[in-house]
Design a protein around this motif. Structure first.
Motif, short mmCIF file in Angstrom:
data_model
loop_
_atom_site.label_atom_id
_atom_site.label_comp_id
_atom_site.label_asym_id
_atom_site.label_seq_id
_atom_site.Cartn_x
_atom_site.Cartn_y
_atom_site.Cartn_z
N LEU A 1 -34.38 28.62 -38.84
CA LEU A 1 -35.28 29.26 -39.81
C LEU A 1 -36.69 28.67 -39.74
O LEU A 1 -37.62 29.21 -40.36
CB LEU A 1 -34.72 29.08 -41.22
N LEU A 2 -36.85 27.56 -39.01
CA LEU A 2 -38.15 26.89 -38.91
C LEU A 2 -38.81 27.21 -37.57
O LEU A 2 -38.13 27.36 -36.55
CB LEU A 2 -37.95 25.37 -39.07
N PRO A 3 -40.14 27.31 -37.56
CA PRO A 3 -41.03 27.26 -38.74
C PRO A 3 -40.91 28.54 -39.57
O PRO A 3 -40.56 29.60 -39.05
CB PRO A 3 -42.42 27.12 -38.12
N VAL A 4 -41.20 28.42 -40.86
CA VAL A 4 -41.03 29.54 -41.79
C VAL A 4 -42.16 30.55 -41.57
O VAL A 4 -43.34 30.24 -41.65
CB VAL A 4 -41.05 29.04 -43.25
N THR A 5 -41.74 31.78 -41.28
CA THR A 5 -42.74 32.88 -41.12
C THR A 5 -42.59 33.89 -42.24
O THR A 5 -43.57 34.50 -42.68
CB THR A 5 -42.56 33.56 -39.77
N ASP A 6 -41.34 34.06 -42.71
CA ASP A 6 -41.07 34.97 -43.82
C ASP A 6 -40.32 34.15 -44.87
O ASP A 6 -39.11 33.95 -44.77
CB ASP A 6 -40.23 36.14 -43.33
N LEU A 7 -41.09 33.67 -45.88
CA LEU A 7 -40.52 32.75 -46.84
C LEU A 7 -39.34 33.36 -47.59
O LEU A 7 -38.30 32.72 -47.77
CB LEU A 7 -41.60 32.29 -47.83
N LYS A 8 -39.46 34.57 -48.05
CA LYS A 8 -38.40 35.19 -48.84
C LYS A 8 -37.12 35.34 -48.04
O LYS A 8 -36.02 35.01 -48.50
CB LYS A 8 -38.88 36.56 -49.34
N SER A 9 -37.27 35.83 -46.81
CA SER A 9 -36.10 36.00 -45.94
C SER A 9 -35.47 34.65 -45.61
O SER A 9 -34.25 34.51 -45.63
CB SER A 9 -36.52 36.73 -44.67
N ALA A 10 -36.34 33.65 -45.32
CA ALA A 10 -35.84 32.32 -44.96
C ALA A 10 -35.09 31.69 -46.14
O ALA A 10 -34.04 31.07 -45.98
CB ALA A 10 -36.98 31.42 -44.53
N ARG A 11 -35.64 31.87 -47.36
CA ARG A 11 -34.99 31.30 -48.53
C ARG A 11 -33.63 31.95 -48.76
O ARG A 11 -32.65 31.26 -49.07
CB ARG A 11 -35.89 31.50 -49.74
N GLY A 12 -33.50 33.24 -48.61
CA GLY A 12 -32.22 33.91 -48.78
C GLY A 12 -31.20 33.45 -47.74
O GLY A 12 -30.03 33.21 -48.07
N ALA A 13 -31.67 33.35 -46.49
CA ALA A 13 -30.76 32.91 -45.43
C ALA A 13 -30.28 31.48 -45.70
O ALA A 13 -29.10 31.17 -45.52
CB ALA A 13 -31.46 33.01 -44.08
N PHE A 14 -31.22 30.63 -46.14
CA PHE A 14 -30.84 29.23 -46.39
C PHE A 14 -29.86 29.14 -47.55
O PHE A 14 -28.94 28.31 -47.53
CB PHE A 14 -32.09 28.41 -46.68
N ARG A 15 -30.03 29.99 -48.58
CA ARG A 15 -29.11 29.96 -49.71
C ARG A 15 -27.70 30.30 -49.25
O ARG A 15 -26.72 29.68 -49.67
CB ARG A 15 -29.58 30.94 -50.78
N SER A 16 -27.58 31.28 -48.37
CA SER A 16 -26.27 31.67 -47.85
C SER A 16 -25.66 30.52 -47.04
O SER A 16 -24.47 30.20 -47.16
CB SER A 16 -26.40 32.91 -46.97
N ILE A 17 -26.50 29.90 -46.20
CA ILE A 17 -26.01 28.78 -45.38
C ILE A 17 -25.55 27.63 -46.27
O ILE A 17 -24.50 27.02 -46.05
CB ILE A 17 -27.12 28.30 -44.41
N ASN A 18 -26.32 27.35 -47.33
CA ASN A 18 -26.01 26.22 -48.21
C ASN A 18 -24.71 26.45 -48.98
O ASN A 18 -23.94 25.51 -49.21
CB ASN A 18 -27.17 25.98 -49.17
#
Length: 409
Positions: A289-306
């Motif tokens: 997900l890094l570097p972050v280019t689309d914050l909203k999409s990255a945050r959603g993906a990270f929430r799922s991973i977490n």
């Protein structure tokens, strides 16, 4: 009539012997010539010579006692005095006198030798007693006991002294042996008491160890077993057969517990290694997900991973810090991106940034004018001072402009 330096035979056949005291009759001879008579009585003299010679050798070469030697001398002296023999009887008497002196000298030598021997025996017995008294204070029970038994045999092999001296030394020797025996008996009695106390304490430790063998509280129980082991070492030793039996039970109880724990931990280790593999896959997915280019999409993906991460469970302890650090690094990067976006889109923050930038720009412009004016007036010192101040304000301005650009300005 016939004569000899030591005797003669007269015409009647009477035989005389010559001595320092004069002549005396020693016999008569009627059966033959006077020469035969003198020869006969000379043989009797030679017999006395032989007997005296034998006694002299006995005195010189055997252990003939002074009493027996004196009796033999007296007997021979009587024989010489009344001898019916022809010869130098005075010489024989003189030899007996010298023999008396020899016996007396020999007796003195024996007395001296006996006295010397008694001194040696006393010294030997005193040495035995002194060593026994030293051993009586020893705590080397086996070695000292064996040595005392050897000293008893040594004592038995030594001759006796006079009764008083021998009794005094034996009393000391016996007392030393008794003192050692009492101390040894007391020591082993104390040791037996200590071993019995150790047995009682270890019996209780074994009972607790056996009661814990079926526990599944791995941490607390393992800690308690460590405490029990420390108590076991501090308890001392029981009798050998009891010690071996108690240790077998104690160790056996521990083995049951630790074997069960090992089996559980082996299964847990396998599970945690599988968890680590799954978490490594997830952290690799998060790092993409890094570097972050689309914050909203990255945050959603990270929430799922977490969420999937939290559901996995524990990993091996030695790998935990490293894998969690990688996940936290992604989380911090997302947080930094959110902070940057917030600052960029916050009107109040932008206004403050613009106001600060304007103030700094005005100050910089003012300093430029003041420097030019000071140079024109030839006041270089003032100009240099203002130039140094300008460097600081310019640095602040550059920093403010950079912050402003983050808002898209």
């Amino acid at each position: 009539m016939s004569s000899d330096p030591w005797g003669r035979v007269d015409e009647t056949g009477t035989v005389y012997v010559r001595t320092a005291d004069g002549e005396r009759v020693v016999g008569s001879w009627q059966a033959g010539s006077a020469e035969e008579a003198l020869a006969y009585f000379k043989r009797k003299y030679e017999g006395l010579v032989v007997e005296i010679g034998l006694l002299e050798r006995r005195v010189q070469t055997t252990d003939l006692s002074a009493k027996d030697a004196t009796a033999a001398i007296d007997h021979l002296r009587e024989q010489v005095s009344a001898a019916h023999a022809v010869g130098d009887l005075d010489a024989l008497a003189a030899r007996l006198d010298r023999l008396v002196e020899a016996v007396a000298a020999r007796q003195e030598e024996r007395k001296a030798a006996k006295a010397k021997h008694q001194v040696q025996v006393r010294e030997a017995k005193e040495a035995v007693v002194a060593e026994a008294e030293d051993l009586a204070r020893s705590e080397q029970w086996r070695a000292a006991g064996e040595r005392l038994r050897e000293l008893v045999e040594t004592w038995k092999g030594l001759p006796r002294l006079d009764r008083r001296s021998d009794d005094e030394l034996w009393h000391r020797f016996s007392h030393a042996r008794s003192a050692f025996s009492k101390r040894r008996k007391a020591h082993f009695a104390s040791l037996d008491a200590q071993r019995e106390e150790a047995r009682r304490r270890k019996e209780k430790l074994v009972e607790e160890a056996e009661s814990l063998s079926g526990s599944r509280e791995w941490g607390p129980t393992a800690a308690r077993y460590r405490e029990l082991m420390a108590d076991w070492k501090a308890a001392g030793r029981a009798q050998r057969d009891q010690e071996e039996d108690l240790w077998a039970r104690f160790r056996g109880a521990q083995d049951v517990f630790f074997q069960a724990r090992s089996e559980v931990f082996a299964e847990r280790d396998h599970e945690q290694r599988e968890n680590l593999t799954r978490k490594e896959e997830l952290v690799a997915e998060a790092e993409k997900l890094l570097p972050v280019t689309d914050l909203k999409s990255a945050r959603g993906a990270f929430r799922s991973i977490n969420e999937r991460w939290e559901a996995i469970g524990h990993v091996p302890r030695d790998a935990r810090a490293k894998i969690e650090a990688r996940m936290h690094a992604v989380e911090r990067a997302l947080g930094d991106a959110e902070e940057t976006e917030w600052r960029r889109t916050n009107p109040e923050a932008r206004a403050r940034a613009e106001g600060l930038t304007g103030q700094l720009q005005d100050a910089v412009d003012k300093l430029h004018r003041q420097i030019e004016q000071a140079r024109a007036q030839g006041n270089n010192a003032k100009a240099d001072k203002l130039a140094r101040e300008l460097e600081g304000r310019q640095a602040l301005l550059d920093q403010a402009l950079k912050g402003l650009r983050e808002f898209g300005g």
